[in-house]
Design a protein around this motif. Structure first.
Motif, PDB file in Angstrom:
ATOM      1  N   ILE A 186      21.598  18.825 -32.690  1.00  0.00           N
ATOM      2  CA  ILE A 186      22.396  19.410 -31.599  1.00  0.00           C
ATOM      3  C   ILE A 186      22.627  20.891 -31.849  1.00  0.00           C
ATOM      4  O   ILE A 186      22.641  21.696 -30.912  1.00  0.00           O
ATOM      5  N   GLY A 187      22.717  21.301 -33.123  1.00  0.00           N
ATOM      6  CA  GLY A 187      22.842  22.719 -33.429  1.00  0.00           C
ATOM      7  C   GLY A 187      21.643  23.503 -32.922  1.00  0.00           C
ATOM      8  O   GLY A 187      21.794  24.544 -32.269  1.00  0.00           O
ATOM      9  N   PHE A 188      20.429  22.975 -33.156  1.00  0.00           N
ATOM     10  CA  PHE A 188      19.230  23.680 -32.713  1.00  0.00           C
ATOM     11  C   PHE A 188      19.117  23.673 -31.190  1.00  0.00           C
ATOM     12  O   PHE A 188      18.709  24.668 -30.589  1.00  0.00           O
ATOM     13  N   LEU A 190      21.594  23.713 -29.108  1.00  0.00           N
ATOM     14  CA  LEU A 190      22.540  24.714 -28.617  1.00  0.00           C
ATOM     15  C   LEU A 190      22.008  26.131 -28.847  1.00  0.00           C
ATOM     16  O   LEU A 190      22.192  27.011 -28.006  1.00  0.00           O
ATOM     17  N   LEU A 191      21.358  26.342 -29.993  1.00  0.00           N
ATOM     18  CA  LEU A 191      20.744  27.649 -30.257  1.00  0.00           C
ATOM     19  C   LEU A 191      19.748  27.984 -29.152  1.00  0.00           C
ATOM     20  O   LEU A 191      19.773  29.086 -28.580  1.00  0.00           O
TER      21      LEU A 191
ATOM     22  N   VAL B 165      22.970  34.754 -30.883  1.00  0.00           N
ATOM     23  CA  VAL B 165      22.659  33.463 -30.251  1.00  0.00           C
ATOM     24  C   VAL B 165      23.367  32.296 -30.925  1.00  0.00           C
ATOM     25  O   VAL B 165      23.561  31.254 -30.319  1.00  0.00           O
ATOM     26  N   ALA B 166      23.744  32.452 -32.202  1.00  0.00           N
ATOM     27  CA  ALA B 166      24.309  31.318 -32.931  1.00  0.00           C
ATOM     28  C   ALA B 166      25.818  31.258 -32.799  1.00  0.00           C
ATOM     29  O   ALA B 166      26.443  30.322 -33.279  1.00  0.00           O
ATOM     30  N   ASN B 169      29.600  27.207 -30.733  1.00  0.00           N
ATOM     31  CA  ASN B 169      29.453  25.869 -31.311  1.00  0.00           C
ATOM     32  C   ASN B 169      28.193  25.700 -32.136  1.00  0.00           C
ATOM     33  O   ASN B 169      28.162  24.872 -33.038  1.00  0.00           O
ATOM     34  N   ALA B 170      27.131  26.450 -31.814  1.00  0.00           N
ATOM     35  CA  ALA B 170      25.851  26.219 -32.494  1.00  0.00           C
ATOM     36  C   ALA B 170      26.003  26.359 -33.999  1.00  0.00           C
ATOM     37  O   ALA B 170      25.609  25.471 -34.763  1.00  0.00           O
ATOM     38  N   ILE B 171      26.616  27.456 -34.456  1.00  0.00           N
ATOM     39  CA  ILE B 171      26.733  27.679 -35.898  1.00  0.00           C
ATOM     40  C   ILE B 171      27.636  26.626 -36.529  1.00  0.00           C
ATOM     41  O   ILE B 171      27.390  26.182 -37.656  1.00  0.00           O
ATOM     42  N   VAL B 172      28.660  26.186 -35.792  1.00  0.00           N
ATOM     43  CA  VAL B 172      29.562  25.172 -36.342  1.00  0.00           C
ATOM     44  C   VAL B 172      28.815  23.862 -36.587  1.00  0.00           C
ATOM     45  O   VAL B 172      28.993  23.205 -37.614  1.00  0.00           O
ATOM     46  N   PHE B 173      27.946  23.492 -35.630  1.00  0.00           N
ATOM     47  CA  PHE B 173      27.175  22.255 -35.827  1.00  0.00           C
ATOM     48  C   PHE B 173      26.214  22.381 -36.996  1.00  0.00           C
ATOM     49  O   PHE B 173      26.038  21.439 -37.771  1.00  0.00           O
ATOM     50  N   LEU B 174      25.568  23.544 -37.128  1.00  0.00           N
ATOM     51  CA  LEU B 174      24.626  23.709 -38.238  1.00  0.00           C
ATOM     52  C   LEU B 174      25.364  23.610 -39.573  1.00  0.00           C
ATOM     53  O   LEU B 174      24.886  22.979 -40.521  1.00  0.00           O
TER      54      LEU B 174
END
Lengths: 218, 192
Positions: A186-188, A190-191, B165-166, B169-174
């Motif tokens: 899901i992180g990717f 969203l990226l 871009v990160a 939420n994106a960085i939090v999920f990673l």
């Protein structure tokens, strides 16, 4: 009253532009927990779709009879009833899938997408429009789950719907079917979404600037 | 007996951490993990509600549900929600300081899937009274641990240069993915 929308918008809004999982960040628990294969993702998506559809039907039908002080409890009761139906039906008809999804079928009760749609839409609109909204949001949820499940199964097992894709030499990327893989996937996603949105915005801005420049030149 | 209880606690806290291994309670994990202080209070409120829920689930399982198993889900959610509501009122009367400390988090976590999930797991595994309580504490401690870890990372992250871009939420999920990877290391405890 919410902003007036056309029935067409009610139907299409939830599918992509206000996608419950990818844009609104609701219902994340099932979207991450049971998407390690496409089959599980489809089963979870359909179960949630069923509960959402019939809960919206009942809530929109009885919206005048439900006192507003206890409305949340009433919605939860309606949702819990349909979840129990789904839980028992799945257990009787497809026991393997029921076992794979485990407690997450029962946890549809606390899926915030369903309660959110009842509170925000079904309780304020007519039955047909509530159903359109439920169908759209339900499809949006299924699409998000399929996206997650597809990515995770293709990398994690090297297969799609159980059919091997890459031949015998493919070394499965096990991490994608384990819990960290859910977060990474899901992180990717969203990226990628962020990147795409920023590019759209930049293009719009560039087009605007170009128009201004053309105007000046003329 | 004691060793078994301790094992249930450790297992629920780190080996099968609710947030990082079961994805339960992700909403607060994403929502209130910005500051260590709020993360700690959210964790405390969670431990409290989990204990109440565990008691309720045990009561329902022994008294009512043997006669009507199909009511399990409906009664769990109703009883847990009302129990939390009642506890909230009692705390407000008895200890306003504690009530202020827990604040908005108390009512919010009623609909948190970690609570219902804990009650269901407790039932599926056939835990008794004491085992249930220790399971609830372990789950709560695990949630708190994950929240506080995440919050401390995010506080540091504010000073870091995150790519455009990160952001969000994106960085939090990673980062959550990496935390989850780290917690998988605890699985080694299971075999020993």
């Amino acid at each position: 009253m919410p902003r007036k929308t056309t029935p067409r918008q009610d139907l299409t809004r939830g599918v992509w532009r206000e996608n419950p999982v990818l844009i609104q960040m609701l219902g994340l628990c099932p979207a991450l927990a049971v998407t390690n294969t496409v089959v599980n993702a489809i089963a979870m998506g359909l179960a949630t779709f069923f509960v959402l559809f019939f809960s919206s039907l009942l809530v929109a039908t009885f919206k005048r009879l439900i006192p507003s002080e206890v409305r949340i409890s009433a919605y939860i009761l309606i949702i819990a009833t349909f979840v129990t139906i789904v839980d028992m039906t799945l257990e009787a008809v497809v026991p393997e899938i029921h076992k794979a999804l485990g407690a997450f079928i029962a946890l549809i009760v606390v899926n915030c997408i369903i309660l959110g749609r009842q509170e925000a839409f079904a309780s304020k609109n007519t039955v047909p429009r509530a159903l359109l909204d439920a169908v759209g949001t339900g499809f949006g949820f299924i699409i998000a789950l399929l996206l997650m499940g597809g990515i995770r199964e293709i990398f994690g097992y090297g297969s799609f719907l159980g059919f091997p894709l890459f031949g015998a030499n493919y070394e499965p990327w096990i991490i994608f079917i384990l819990p960290p893989g859910g977060f990474f996937t899901i992180g990717f996603i969203l990226l990628a979404l962020n990147w795409w949105q920023r590019r759209q915005e930049e293009r719009a801005k560039a087009a605007e600037l170009a128009e201004v420049a053309v105007g000046r030149a003329a | 007996m004691m060793g078994n209880l301790l094992w249930i606690f450790v297992s629920a806290m780190v080996v099968n951490n609710f947030t990082l291994a079961y994805f339960l309670g992700l909403c607060p994990f994403m929502g209130v993990s910005g500051k260590i202080y709020t993360a700690l209070r959210m964790g405390a409120a969670n431990i409290f509600v989990l204990t109440v829920a565990s008691l309720c689930a045990w009561f329902l399982n022994t008294v009512i549900l043997p006669h009507a198993p199909f009511l399990r889900l409906i009664s769990f959610i109703l009883v847990i929600a009302s129990a939390v509501q009642i506890t909230e009122m009692v705390i407000k009367k008895v200890s306003p300081a504690l009530f202020r400390a827990l604040g908005i988090y108390l009512p919010l976590i009623t609909t948190n899937c970690a609570i219902l999930g804990m009650a269901l797991f407790q039932t599926n595994r056939g835990y008794g009274f004491l085992e249930g309580i220790f399971f609830a504490w372990g789950a709560g401690a695990g949630l708190t641990l994950a929240l506080v870890l995440m919050a401390s990372i995010r506080e540091t992250l504010e000073l870091a240069n995150v790519p455009e871009v990160a952001k969000g939420n994106a960085i939090v999920f990673l980062i959550a993915g990496m935390l989850s990877l780290a917690f998988m290391g605890f699985a080694g405890l299971l075999s020993s």
